[in-house]
Motif scaffolding. Structure first.
Motif, mmCIF file in Angstrom:
data_model
loop_
_atom_site.group_PDB
_atom_site.id
_atom_site.type_symbol
_atom_site.label_atom_id
_atom_site.label_comp_id
_atom_site.label_asym_id
_atom_site.label_seq_id
_atom_site.Cartn_x
_atom_site.Cartn_y
_atom_site.Cartn_z
ATOM 1 N N GLY A 72 0.820 -1.208 0.000
ATOM 2 C CA GLY A 72 0.000 0.000 0.000
ATOM 3 C C GLY A 72 0.847 1.249 0.000
ATOM 4 N N ALA A 73 1.939 1.223 0.751
ATOM 5 C CA ALA A 73 2.844 2.376 0.765
ATOM 6 C C ALA A 73 3.457 2.590 -0.613
ATOM 7 N N ALA A 74 3.807 1.503 -1.301
ATOM 8 C CA ALA A 74 4.389 1.622 -2.648
ATOM 9 C C ALA A 74 3.405 2.275 -3.611
ATOM 10 N N GLU A 75 2.116 1.981 -3.454
ATOM 11 C CA GLU A 75 1.096 2.626 -4.291
ATOM 12 C C GLU A 75 1.095 4.131 -4.048
ATOM 13 N N LEU A 76 1.237 4.519 -2.790
ATOM 14 C CA LEU A 76 1.264 5.944 -2.459
ATOM 15 C C LEU A 76 2.507 6.612 -3.039
ATOM 16 N N TYR A 77 3.673 5.973 -2.907
ATOM 17 C CA TYR A 77 4.905 6.561 -3.430
ATOM 18 C C TYR A 77 4.809 6.792 -4.936
ATOM 19 N N ALA A 78 4.174 5.845 -5.630
ATOM 20 C CA ALA A 78 4.041 5.979 -7.082
ATOM 21 C C ALA A 78 3.170 7.177 -7.438
ATOM 22 N N THR A 108 -0.772 -5.697 15.474
ATOM 23 C CA THR A 108 -1.630 -4.842 14.648
ATOM 24 C C THR A 108 -1.508 -3.379 15.075
ATOM 25 N N TYR A 109 -1.494 -3.138 16.383
ATOM 26 C CA TYR A 109 -1.383 -1.764 16.859
ATOM 27 C C TYR A 109 -0.018 -1.172 16.520
ATOM 28 N N PHE A 110 1.020 -1.976 16.633
ATOM 29 C CA PHE A 110 2.355 -1.466 16.284
ATOM 30 C C PHE A 110 2.454 -1.205 14.785
ATOM 31 N N ASP A 111 1.989 -2.147 13.977
ATOM 32 C CA ASP A 111 2.074 -1.979 12.525
ATOM 33 C C ASP A 111 1.298 -0.758 12.050
ATOM 34 N N THR A 112 0.110 -0.549 12.619
ATOM 35 C CA THR A 112 -0.759 0.535 12.161
ATOM 36 C C THR A 112 -0.318 1.882 12.706
ATOM 37 N N ASN A 113 -0.048 1.959 13.994
ATOM 38 C CA ASN A 113 0.185 3.246 14.652
ATOM 39 C C ASN A 113 1.634 3.699 14.642
ATOM 40 N N VAL A 114 2.552 2.767 14.415
ATOM 41 C CA VAL A 114 3.973 3.121 14.447
ATOM 42 C C VAL A 114 4.646 2.862 13.099
ATOM 43 N N LEU A 115 4.611 1.624 12.661
ATOM 44 C CA LEU A 115 5.384 1.256 11.476
ATOM 45 C C LEU A 115 4.885 1.954 10.214
ATOM 46 N N SER A 116 3.584 2.211 10.106
ATOM 47 C CA SER A 116 3.077 2.924 8.928
ATOM 48 C C SER A 116 3.712 4.305 8.836
ATOM 49 N N ALA A 117 3.882 4.978 9.980
ATOM 50 C CA ALA A 117 4.513 6.306 9.992
ATOM 51 C C ALA A 117 6.000 6.203 9.695
ATOM 52 N N VAL A 118 6.675 5.260 10.336
ATOM 53 C CA VAL A 118 8.121 5.088 10.125
ATOM 54 C C VAL A 118 8.403 4.813 8.653
ATOM 55 N N ARG A 119 7.589 3.987 8.055
ATOM 56 C CA ARG A 119 7.774 3.623 6.640
ATOM 57 C C ARG A 119 7.711 4.857 5.746
ATOM 58 N N LEU A 120 6.741 5.735 5.987
ATOM 59 C CA LEU A 120 6.602 6.936 5.154
ATOM 60 C C LEU A 120 7.721 7.936 5.417
ATOM 61 N N ILE A 121 8.122 8.063 6.677
ATOM 62 C CA ILE A 121 9.244 8.967 6.977
ATOM 63 C C ILE A 121 10.504 8.491 6.259
ATOM 64 N N HIS A 123 10.761 6.996 3.557
ATOM 65 C CA HIS A 123 10.692 7.296 2.122
ATOM 66 C C HIS A 123 10.793 8.791 1.830
ATOM 67 N N TYR A 124 10.050 9.620 2.583
ATOM 68 C CA TYR A 124 9.927 11.032 2.217
ATOM 69 C C TYR A 124 10.997 11.933 2.839
ATOM 70 N N LEU A 125 11.586 11.533 3.947
ATOM 71 C CA LEU A 125 12.553 12.410 4.607
ATOM 72 C C LEU A 125 13.783 12.722 3.746
ATOM 73 N N PRO A 126 14.358 11.751 3.028
ATOM 74 C CA PRO A 126 15.559 12.080 2.248
ATOM 75 C C PRO A 126 15.357 13.193 1.227
ATOM 76 N N SER A 127 14.221 13.217 0.547
ATOM 77 C CA SER A 127 13.996 14.283 -0.436
ATOM 78 C C SER A 127 13.797 15.624 0.258
ATOM 79 N N MET A 128 13.206 15.619 1.442
ATOM 80 C CA MET A 128 13.069 16.865 2.201
ATOM 81 C C MET A 128 14.446 17.415 2.579
ATOM 82 N N THR A 129 15.319 16.543 3.077
ATOM 83 C CA THR A 129 16.636 17.022 3.520
ATOM 84 C C THR A 129 17.479 17.479 2.337
ATOM 85 N N ARG A 130 17.335 16.819 1.195
ATOM 86 C CA ARG A 130 18.077 17.276 -0.002
ATOM 87 C C ARG A 130 17.625 18.666 -0.417
#
Length: 264
Positions: A72-78, A108-121, A123-130
């Motif tokens: 699902g995250a890969a769909e968002l990145y695309a 389930t709580y860890f995957d949804t409330n924590v890992l979903s955020a970590v996964r997006l950070i 992906h998106y943090l490197p382009s922000m810092t550049r």
């Protein structure tokens, strides 16, 4: 204070309703292009229509995906390769006797409330810092600091999210990118209404049920009422702005004084 996010694009996860939609609306009111996410296409379409009604001329896109999975995250990145403002709002909550919480529920709580955020950070943090500018906001909870006896799995996940926020802020140190968590207090959403009625008499009218819930289960709130989603959104919009450029690595409270501490 006039906050102008014109020219910025913002991604808000879990934004088909409630706090997420209020945040997306607030960002759009400040001029940002916003991307909504959720699993239900119908709810996303309704949310996008509602936002456009509230903010005529707003630039709004919606991506249907399940961000609890890598696929699902890969769909968002695309669909959205880079963002200026990332708001990780996606989360689940519910009451459960502590000794009855299963291994699967903990995961389930860890995957949804924590890992979903970590996964997006990740992906998106490197382009922000550049680029030298960006904002990451993780929507945490008073439950991260005051673990509720009736939902310690939720409290655990939000504590972990606050810790991750601080760690990623260190990763972004000196880049012009800020990373913060927002400690949201008990907030009035449809899901919270259901939760309130799990704990108080279902026959009570809403206003009485809310007061009874706060009296019995959240007595330390200084507001003595539920917070409205727009009040959370106002803090997120500020933290997304240039005016908040010196605030990073913080856990900023919008908790109605619920956390009994004089230290943020």
């Amino acid at each position: 204070m006039r906050i102008d996010l014109t020219g910025r694009n913002a991604l808000v996860t879990g934004s088909s309703q409630g706090i997420g939609l209020a945040i997306a609306t607030g960002l759009a009111e400040s001029g940002a292009e916003v991307v909504l996410t959720g699993r239900s296409r119908d709810r996303l379409d309704a949310a996008a229509a509602s936002l456009r009604d509230q903010v005529p001329g707003a630039a709004v896109a919606a991506v249907g995906c399940d961000l609890t999975t890598e696929e699902g995250a890969a769909e968002l990145y695309a669909a959205v390769p880079a963002v200026d403002v990332l708001v990780n709002n996606l989360g689940i909550f519910g009451s459960r006797p502590p000794l009855e919480i299963t291994d699967e529920e903990w995961r389930t709580y860890f995957d949804t409330n924590v890992l979903s955020a970590v996964r997006l950070i990740r992906h998106y943090l490197p382009s922000m810092t550049r680029k030298g500018w960006g904002r990451v906001l993780n929507i945490a909870s008073d439950s991260a600091l005051v673990i509720p006896a009736e939902m310690i799995h939720y409290g655990m996940s939000k504590t972990a999210l606050v810790a991750a926020s601080r760690g990623f802020a260190k990763e972004a140190a000196g880049t012009g990118v800020t990373v913060n968590s927002v400690i949201a207090g008990p907030t009035h959403t449809g899901g919270v209404e259901d939760f309130v009625y799990e704990l108080v008499d279902r026959d009570l009218p809403w206003e009485r049920a809310q007061r009874e819930f706060m009296r019995l289960h959240r007595p330390q709130s200084l507001l003595q009422r539920l917070i409205e989603p727009e009040e959370i959104a106002s803090m997120v919009v500020y933290l997304s702005s240039v005016q908040a450029s010196a605030t990073t690595g913080a856990a900023v409270r919008v908790d109605g004084g619920y956390v009994d501490s004089i230290v943020p």
